[in-house]
Design a protein around this motif. Structure first.
Motif, PDB file in Angstrom:
ATOM      1  N   GLN A   1       0.827  -1.209   0.000  1.00 35.86           N
ATOM      2  CA  GLN A   1       0.000   0.000   0.000  1.00 35.86           C
ATOM      3  C   GLN A   1       0.859   1.255   0.000  1.00 35.86           C
ATOM      4  OE1 GLN A   1      -2.788  -0.119   3.237  1.00 35.86           O
ATOM      5  NE2 GLN A   1      -4.272  -1.265   2.053  1.00 35.86           N
ATOM      6  N   MET A   2       0.376   2.264  -0.743  1.00 36.65           N
ATOM      7  CA  MET A   2       1.029   3.571  -0.719  1.00 36.65           C
ATOM      8  C   MET A   2      -0.017   4.624  -0.416  1.00 36.65           C
ATOM      9  SD  MET A   2       3.659   3.478  -3.930  1.00 36.65           S
ATOM     10  CE  MET A   2       4.265   5.142  -3.849  1.00 36.65           C
ATOM     11  N   VAL A   3       0.354   5.578   0.435  1.00 32.84           N
ATOM     12  CA  VAL A   3      -0.550   6.692   0.758  1.00 32.84           C
ATOM     13  C   VAL A   3      -0.464   7.712  -0.372  1.00 32.84           C
ATOM     14  CG1 VAL A   3      -1.014   8.570   2.377  1.00 32.84           C
ATOM     15  CG2 VAL A   3      -0.283   6.341   3.231  1.00 32.84           C
ATOM     16  N   ASN A   4      -1.631   8.160  -0.848  1.00 31.35           N
ATOM     17  CA  ASN A   4      -1.665   9.187  -1.894  1.00 31.35           C
ATOM     18  C   ASN A   4      -1.670  10.554  -1.222  1.00 31.35           C
ATOM     19  OD1 ASN A   4      -1.827   7.218  -3.933  1.00 31.35           O
ATOM     20  ND2 ASN A   4      -4.015   7.002  -3.577  1.00 31.35           N
ATOM     21  N   ALA A   5      -0.487  10.999  -0.825  1.00 27.79           N
ATOM     22  CA  ALA A   5      -0.380  12.225  -0.022  1.00 27.79           C
ATOM     23  C   ALA A   5      -0.650  13.481  -0.845  1.00 27.79           C
ATOM     24  CB  ALA A   5       1.003  12.301   0.620  1.00 27.79           C
ATOM     25  N   ARG A   6      -0.356  13.437  -2.139  1.00 26.15           N
ATOM     26  CA  ARG A   6      -0.582  14.621  -2.987  1.00 26.15           C
ATOM     27  C   ARG A   6      -1.853  14.449  -3.787  1.00 26.15           C
ATOM     28  NH1 ARG A   6       5.504  14.898  -5.299  1.00 26.15           N
ATOM     29  NH2 ARG A   6       6.544  15.353  -3.340  1.00 26.15           N
ATOM     30  N   ARG A   7      -2.466  15.580  -4.121  1.00 22.83           N
ATOM     31  CA  ARG A   7      -3.747  15.513  -4.814  1.00 22.83           C
ATOM     32  C   ARG A   7      -3.592  14.912  -6.208  1.00 22.83           C
ATOM     33  NH1 ARG A   7      -6.478  19.242  -7.998  1.00 22.83           N
ATOM     34  NH2 ARG A   7      -8.617  18.610  -8.343  1.00 22.83           N
ATOM     35  N   LEU A   8      -2.642  15.422  -6.975  1.00 25.50           N
ATOM     36  CA  LEU A   8      -2.433  14.879  -8.324  1.00 25.50           C
ATOM     37  C   LEU A   8      -1.123  14.108  -8.291  1.00 25.50           C
ATOM     38  CD1 LEU A   8      -3.562  17.902 -10.507  1.00 25.50           C
ATOM     39  CD2 LEU A   8      -4.730  15.734 -10.228  1.00 25.50           C
ATOM     40  N   ALA A   9      -1.185  12.970  -7.663  1.00 27.87           N
ATOM     41  CA  ALA A   9       0.036  12.177  -7.506  1.00 27.87           C
ATOM     42  C   ALA A   9       0.532  11.707  -8.869  1.00 27.87           C
ATOM     43  CB  ALA A   9      -0.250  10.988  -6.600  1.00 27.87           C
ATOM     44  N   ASN A  10       1.801  11.930  -9.088  1.00 25.42           N
ATOM     45  CA  ASN A  10       2.424  11.412 -10.292  1.00 25.42           C
ATOM     46  C   ASN A  10       2.760   9.950  -9.979  1.00 25.42           C
ATOM     47  OD1 ASN A  10       4.204  10.695 -12.266  1.00 25.42           O
ATOM     48  ND2 ASN A  10       5.837  12.062 -11.569  1.00 25.42           N
ATOM     49  N   ARG A  11       1.971   9.033 -10.510  1.00 28.09           N
ATOM     50  CA  ARG A  11       2.145   7.629 -10.148  1.00 28.09           C
ATOM     51  C   ARG A  11       3.065   6.941 -11.157  1.00 28.09           C
ATOM     52  NH1 ARG A  11      -3.186   8.349  -9.948  1.00 28.09           N
ATOM     53  NH2 ARG A  11      -3.993   8.916  -7.918  1.00 28.09           N
ATOM     54  N   PRO A  12       4.346   6.793 -10.783  1.00 23.45           N
ATOM     55  CA  PRO A  12       5.277   6.193 -11.745  1.00 23.45           C
ATOM     56  C   PRO A  12       5.070   4.689 -11.905  1.00 23.45           C
ATOM     57  CG  PRO A  12       6.392   6.602  -9.650  1.00 23.45           C
ATOM     58  CD  PRO A  12       5.000   7.114  -9.500  1.00 23.45           C
ATOM     59  N   ILE A  13       4.397   4.065 -10.952  1.00 21.08           N
ATOM     60  CA  ILE A  13       4.232   2.607 -11.013  1.00 21.08           C
ATOM     61  C   ILE A  13       2.860   2.274 -11.595  1.00 21.08           C
ATOM     62  CG2 ILE A  13       4.100   0.496  -9.623  1.00 21.08           C
ATOM     63  CD1 ILE A  13       6.017   1.897  -7.634  1.00 21.08           C
ATOM     64  N   THR A  14       2.850   1.428 -12.603  1.00 22.54           N
ATOM     65  CA  THR A  14       1.573   1.081 -13.216  1.00 22.54           C
ATOM     66  C   THR A  14       1.542  -0.424 -13.540  1.00 22.54           C
ATOM     67  OG1 THR A  14      -0.020   1.697 -14.910  1.00 22.54           O
ATOM     68  CG2 THR A  14       2.302   1.689 -15.584  1.00 22.54           C
TER      69      THR A  14
END
Length: 373
Positions: free
Chosen positions: A341-354
């Motif tokens: 699990q990762m916390v989405n701390a930023r509103r527009l998280a740049n998610r490098p993992i897909t």
């Protein structure tokens, strides 16, 4: 002055308000409760938690006096209540359906039990007003149950149950009829009211989150047995079995064998993979079959190899985006799935993992629990 933690169960001088002593309950050939012993202390908010058919409602019905133990004894404030009829016990029960009288006002619903006891008018008036204030229902006193919301009806049932000042209040799935947001709000209201009145609450629920939120201690049950009785934090962080670890919250469970004896061990779990380095709570034997349980929030996920005692290569198979957190399902060697699990701390998280990405999952050697069964 620092406030001392509420933990009467750790004090050997404290006498329990409720004591189940070697209680068995059978219905014909079926045994619902097996030789069960349990202490519950005054002012506790105690949760009986387990799947349907585990015996939790049978325990509550025995406390209320609707069922009699086949063998063993139940004590309330030191008195054996086995043969005391329900209406003579200082116990009240609040049902899931609330069982309010539709033709009576909220005021009269709360006053009902007191009127049955022929209390004088002034006492009844004062007590009802006190209960209305406690449950924040004063302005709804003249309304009928159908004129208020589900959450408010729940509070009326609670006020009526507390009006007679019982030593013990039993709550049978009390929030089951409420929607999620209202249920969460009402959990905190219940805790607040329980603390203000000092009444001992015993709640039956199959909702783990509810038990974890409201209870001072939880008894996890399975097929008429107590599996673990502990505080919510202990049950979550230090489950005593695979059953408890799996039943409470989200968990990864990996089967393997201890590679060395003692309180530091490796766990061989997949051919050609480094062992999981772990710290068992009690000494293990080399070659012993064990389960390693770790919560997803204690597992990190990275594109680059992290500096952790336990790091394993895997591929992202699935991602669940839940707003505040994202859960990644990563396939390790031999098809072993692990959730991170990762916390989405930023509103527009740049998610490098897909999806389909090659990643590293990692955790410390104390992050998981080594379980023998």
């Amino acid at each position: 002055m620092a406030q001392t933690a509420f933990a009467p169960w750790t004090d050997p001088d404290q006498k329990p308000i409720i004591e189940f002593r070697n209680v068995t309950k059978s219905f014909g050939d079926f045994t619902a409760i097996h030789d069960l012993s349990l202490n519950i202390f005054e002012r506790e908010f105690f949760a009986l938690l387990g799947p349907s058919g585990c015996g939790k409602t049978t325990m509550m019905r025995m406390l209320a006096g609707f069922e009699t133990a086949t063998s063993g004894h139940i004590f309330l404030s030191g008195k054996d209540i086995g043969h005391v009829p329900p209406n003579q016990r200082p116990v009240n029960m609040m049902f899931q359906s609330y069982a309010l009288f539709p033709h009576l006002s909220i005021w009269d619903n709360i006053a009902f039990g007191l009127k049955r006891e022929s209390k004088d008018k002034a006492f009844i008036g004062d007590r009802v007003e006190e209960m209305l204030r406690l449950t924040r229902l004063t302005k709804f006193a003249k309304r009928k149950p159908h004129q208020i919301s589900g959450g408010q009806r729940q509070r009326v049932a609670l006020a009526r149950s507390l009006a007679k000042a019982p030593k013990l209040l039993l709550l049978d799935e009390p929030l089951g009829a409420l929607d999620k947001k209202l249920r969460e709000q009402t959990q905190f209201e219940l805790m607040d009211i329980q603390e203000k009145t000092g009444t001992t609450f015993v709640i039956v629920t199959h909702d783990q989150e509810e038990a974890m939120t409201v209870a001072s201690r939880i008894a996890v049950m399975d097929e008429g047995n107590l599996v673990q009785v502990a505080t919510p934090a202990e049950i979550y962080e230090a489950p005593n079995s695979v059953y408890v670890a799996d039943f409470i919250g989200d968990v990864n469970i990996i089967e393997g064998r201890a590679t060395q004896p003692g309180l530091k061990t490796g766990i061989a779990w997949a051919e050609g993979q480094p062992p999981i380095l772990a710290t068992p709570a009690k000494s293990v034997e080399a070659g012993q079959s064990v389960h390693f349980a770790i919560r997803p929030e204690k597992v990190t996920i990275d594109v680059e190899k992290p500096d952790r005692p336990n790091t394993f290569r895997g591929k992202v198979i699935d991602i669940a985006y839940l707003g505040n957190i994202s859960t990644y399902h990563v396939e390790l060697a031999g098809g072993q799935m692990i959730k991170a699990q990762m916390v989405n701390a930023r509103r527009l998280a740049n998610r490098p993992i897909t999806w389909e990405d090659e990643v590293w999952v990692g955790f410390t050697d104390t992050a998981g629990v080594v379980l023998e069964e």
